[in-house]
Structure formats: C-alpha cells, structure tokens
Design a protein around this motif. Structure first.
Motif, short mmCIF file in Angstrom:
data_model
loop_
_atom_site.label_atom_id
_atom_site.label_comp_id
_atom_site.label_asym_id
_atom_site.label_seq_id
_atom_site.Cartn_x
_atom_site.Cartn_y
_atom_site.Cartn_z
N LEU A 293 3.69 1.75 37.94
CA LEU A 293 5.13 1.52 38.04
C LEU A 293 5.89 2.52 37.17
CD1 LEU A 293 7.06 -0.55 39.45
CD2 LEU A 293 7.27 -1.61 37.20
N SER A 294 5.40 2.75 35.96
CA SER A 294 6.07 3.70 35.08
C SER A 294 6.03 5.11 35.68
CB SER A 294 5.41 3.69 33.70
OG SER A 294 5.58 2.43 33.09
N ARG A 295 4.91 5.45 36.28
CA ARG A 295 4.79 6.78 36.91
C ARG A 295 5.82 6.95 38.02
NH1 ARG A 295 2.02 8.78 41.28
NH2 ARG A 295 1.09 6.76 41.77
N LEU A 296 5.98 5.93 38.85
CA LEU A 296 6.92 6.03 39.97
C LEU A 296 8.37 6.06 39.48
CD1 LEU A 296 5.24 3.60 42.54
CD2 LEU A 296 4.98 6.07 42.31
N PHE A 297 8.70 5.26 38.47
CA PHE A 297 10.07 5.27 37.95
C PHE A 297 10.36 6.55 37.18
CE2 PHE A 297 10.26 0.85 39.14
CZ PHE A 297 11.61 0.63 39.37
N GLU A 298 9.35 7.10 36.56
CA GLU A 298 9.56 8.38 35.88
C GLU A 298 9.84 9.49 36.89
OE1 GLU A 298 7.18 11.22 32.70
OE2 GLU A 298 6.93 9.04 32.56
N ARG A 299 9.19 9.43 38.05
CA ARG A 299 9.46 10.41 39.10
C ARG A 299 10.89 10.30 39.61
NH1 ARG A 299 6.04 13.16 42.27
NH2 ARG A 299 7.17 12.52 44.15
N ARG A 300 11.47 9.11 39.53
CA ARG A 300 12.86 8.90 39.94
C ARG A 300 13.85 9.18 38.80
NH1 ARG A 300 14.51 4.43 44.35
NH2 ARG A 300 13.31 5.32 46.06
N HIS A 301 13.32 9.58 37.66
CA HIS A 301 14.14 9.90 36.49
C HIS A 301 14.88 8.68 35.95
CE1 HIS A 301 13.22 14.09 37.34
NE2 HIS A 301 13.71 13.94 38.57
N LEU A 302 14.35 7.51 36.24
CA LEU A 302 14.89 6.28 35.66
C LEU A 302 14.16 5.93 34.36
CD1 LEU A 302 15.33 4.16 38.91
CD2 LEU A 302 17.13 5.26 37.56
N THR A 303 12.94 6.40 34.24
CA THR A 303 12.15 6.26 33.02
C THR A 303 12.07 7.61 32.32
OG1 THR A 303 10.83 4.41 33.85
CG2 THR A 303 9.85 5.74 32.11
N ALA A 304 12.23 7.60 31.00
CA ALA A 304 12.25 8.84 30.25
C ALA A 304 10.95 9.63 30.42
CB ALA A 304 12.48 8.55 28.76
N LYS B 28 7.60 11.59 29.86
CA LYS B 28 6.44 11.41 28.97
C LYS B 28 6.17 9.97 28.59
CE LYS B 28 6.85 16.08 27.04
NZ LYS B 28 6.93 16.89 25.80
N THR B 29 7.00 9.02 29.07
CA THR B 29 6.73 7.61 28.80
C THR B 29 5.41 7.18 29.42
OG1 THR B 29 9.09 7.10 28.72
CG2 THR B 29 7.59 5.26 29.11
N THR B 30 5.18 7.57 30.68
CA THR B 30 3.96 7.19 31.38
C THR B 30 2.73 7.76 30.67
OG1 THR B 30 5.21 7.22 33.44
CG2 THR B 30 2.83 7.16 33.62
N ALA B 31 2.85 8.97 30.17
CA ALA B 31 1.73 9.58 29.46
C ALA B 31 1.38 8.80 28.20
CB ALA B 31 2.06 11.02 29.11
N GLN B 32 2.39 8.29 27.50
CA GLN B 32 2.14 7.49 26.30
C GLN B 32 1.42 6.19 26.64
OE1 GLN B 32 5.44 7.15 23.34
NE2 GLN B 32 6.61 8.35 24.82
N LEU C 225 10.91 0.54 32.39
CA LEU C 225 11.36 1.00 31.09
C LEU C 225 12.31 2.18 31.25
CD1 LEU C 225 7.98 1.07 29.11
CD2 LEU C 225 9.67 -0.77 29.14
N LYS C 226 13.48 2.07 30.65
CA LYS C 226 14.30 3.28 30.52
C LYS C 226 13.60 4.24 29.57
CE LYS C 226 18.83 1.19 31.35
NZ LYS C 226 20.18 0.92 30.77
#
Length: 362
Positions: A274-285, A287-291, A333-334
């Motif tokens: 989920l974090s990976r997909l939201f990060e691709r949409r630029h809704l999640t900051a 490098k969050t998914t990497a953490q 997560l934002k």
C-alpha cells in the motif's frame, strides 16, 4: 518490568498490565478484578501443554473453580463450529452471569473466547492473557472479538471489553521464530502510525533475536498507542480506523493464501504494498516505503506474495468488513507518523489496484 496502562471507554474501563513473569503470579493479578467464581479457561493445543496446568493450580488455590476448554491451534478454529462448542460447554458447566472466561493463548483464542463471553447469557466477565507477540500488541487490546466466515476474516463479531489484560513478555521465549516475527508486523504498523521515538526504536531491530531483547519496550509502545486510539473511538467509527493501515490488502492476501500466510505476515505485505502504491501517486513522502521495507526485511517478514492481485485476492477484497455504501477507506501515510484516510468507491480502488499491480509488478 511492571507497567499499568488504563483503558477508558464508554462501555467499560479496565487495565492492561505488562508484567514480566506475570504469569507466575496470575492469581494475584486475577484477584485484583475478580472474586472467586467459576472460570472457563480457554486455550489451544499449543499453549495448553505449556501453561494450562500451572494456571489451573494457581486459580484453584485462590478458590476459583476452573473448567479447561482446549481448541485446535490455528485460524480455522475461529469458526461457528468452535464458537458453538465453547458455548455448549459453558452451558453444560452451568456457568452463570457471575462467572467468567479467561483466554490463555494467541489472537485466535482471544478472539474466539471473547466472542463466546460476549454472547453467552448476553455477556459474562472476560479476561485476556495473550501469549503471542501478535496478541500482546494487537488483538488483546481494544475489545474486538470475532470469528471468520468462508468469505472473509472477522465478519462476525462484537466489541466487548475485558476486565483485565495481563501481558507477560517472558512467555515469548516459548514462541517459534515465525510466530514471534509475525507479531512484529503489527509493531511496525503501530510505529509507522506514531513515528518519533517509537519509529526510531524499530529501526534498531536488525534481526529477529532483537525482537525478544526489546520485547517489553516494543509491547508497551504499541499498547499505549492502541489504548489511546481505542479510548477515543471504541467502536471504530472514525479514528480507530487508522489501525487498519496495511490490513485491507493484508486481509485480502491472507484470505487468498488460504492459511499459508500468518496474519502478521499478511499485514507486512499490506503495509509495504500500500505504501509503495501511494508513494507512486505522490501521496506518501518519498523513501517512506523503503524505510518500512528495511524494518520488515530485517526480521524476515515478506513484502509480497503470489496471491497478490489474483482473482481470489480481489474476491476477498470485495468482502472487506470496512466497506460502507460501496465505498472503501484505505489508510495510508503522508509520511511516517502522519496517517490519513483515502475513501473512494470500491470499484475505483479495485481498478486502480489492478492497474498498479500489473504495471509495477508485485
């Protein structure tokens, strides 16, 4: 270690006690909240041989009459069949509204025993003694009880707060590696929602052995956060939905895997994907998914599964209990420590997931 965390809800207030070697003084802890009565001690075939006899002996010395009820270990026991068997045994044992149920085991035992306690005679007293990390940091806290249906997890249940939750970190020494690690998936979820020192603490866990070494601290941080959320929103009408971070995709892949994945493993997959997909949409900051991935991989938790994106996965997703008016709310997560709600029509979310999982890989 001895910590007391109060949980104050509209329906019932109680304490969560985190006590190292607390199981050795279980009688004293029980006597804090219950007078002598009949107790249905509900456990499973894994936990029972380790602790049931000692628990029975302690409680009997304190004037409690104990009836042992043992269920098979595993998610399959969260069913109508075993719920009925427990209630039938309570009735056969002439349990009254003055008596109580004590759940000694992991999340399956707690969910099943709690549901039985909540509906037998319209509700009798209930205590949780969780023995797995997953149950200690998640399912024993907050009063959710449930059984599964073939169409989905936890589709039948109640909100029913216990009189006490006793958590003994020392019992984690008996857990096998996989069972210990799956509970850490829920810890990472809580830490990502909270951020700050809690998130930094999980960054120090570099292998599965470190989970045991830091167990008391990880449990306390998780429980304090969840207790705060539950006190503010007991029945998951708004803020408590934040605790579903990672669970929408996690429950779907767990259901599709048909018992092959443990719950915490499925949650780990849900957190990452989920974090990976939201990060691709630029809704999640960035490098969050990497953490998140670093923390999950450090202890051997999975980030994906072959069932992700299969027809069985989407079928399970359509039976998610959080669907309302054909709308599904995803928690994302934002950035670390800043969760938010993403509510969209179910068909739009499914279309989005199908496109993203196909174009980015699993």
């Amino acid at each position: 270690m001895e910590k007391t965390i109060p949980v104050v809800t509209k329906s019932h207030s109680y304490e969560i006690r985190i006590v190292t070697q607390g199981l050795a003084n279980l009688l004293g802890e029980i006597q804090r909240v219950w007078s002598p009565r009949k107790i249905a001690l509900i456990t499973d075939e894994n936990v029972g041989p380790l602790y049931a006899a000692k628990v029975q002996q302690q409680l009997s010395k304190g004037g409690f009459a104990v009836q042992l009820i043992t269920i098979p270990a595993g998610e399959a026991s969260k069913s109508w069949e075993f719920l009925e068997k427990i209630i039938q045994q309570l009735a056969a044992g002439h349990f009254s509204r003055h008596d109580g149920v004590l759940a000694l085991g992991g999340g399956v035992v707690g969910d099943l025993a709690g549901l039985a306690a909540s509906i037998y005679l319209r509700g009798i007293a209930f205590i949780q003694v969780p023995t797995s990390l997953l149950a200690q940091v998640d399912s024993s806290v907050g009063g959710k009880t449930a059984i599964d249906l073939p169409t989905g997890k936890n589709l039948v249940g109640t909100f029913y707060q216990p009189d006490l939750v006793l958590i003994d970190p020392a019992v984690l020494t008996t857990l096998k590696r996989r069972s210990l690690v799956e509970g850490y998936g829920e810890v990472v979820k809580c830490a990502a929602l909270v951020g700050g020192n809690f998130w930094q603490l999980t960054g120090n866990i570099e292998n599965y052995q470190a989970i045991r070494q830091a167990a008391a601290e990880l449990i306390e941080a998780s429980v304090r956060f969840k207790a705060q959320v539950v006190a503010a929103d007991e029945t998951e009408s708004h803020q408590r939905q934040l605790l579903n971070f990672g669970h929408t995709l996690g429950h779907a892949v767990e259901q599709a895997a048909a018992g092959r994945l443990f719950h915490g493993e499925a949650v780990a997959i849900g957190l990452y994907q989920l974090s990976r997909l939201f990060e691709r949409r630029h809704l999640t900051a960035a490098k969050t998914t990497a953490q998140i991935a670093v923390r999950l991989k450090a202890v051997g938790l999975p980030l994906s599964d072959p069932q992700l994106g299969t027809p069985a996965f989407y079928q399970a997703l359509q039976h998610d209990k959080k669907i309302s008016n054909q709308q599904l709310t995803l928690i994302y997560l934002k950035q670390i420590g800043q969760p938010d709600f993403y509510r969209r029509p179910l068909n739009q979310i499914i279309t989005w997931l199908q496109q993203e999982l196909l174009t980015t890989g699993k």
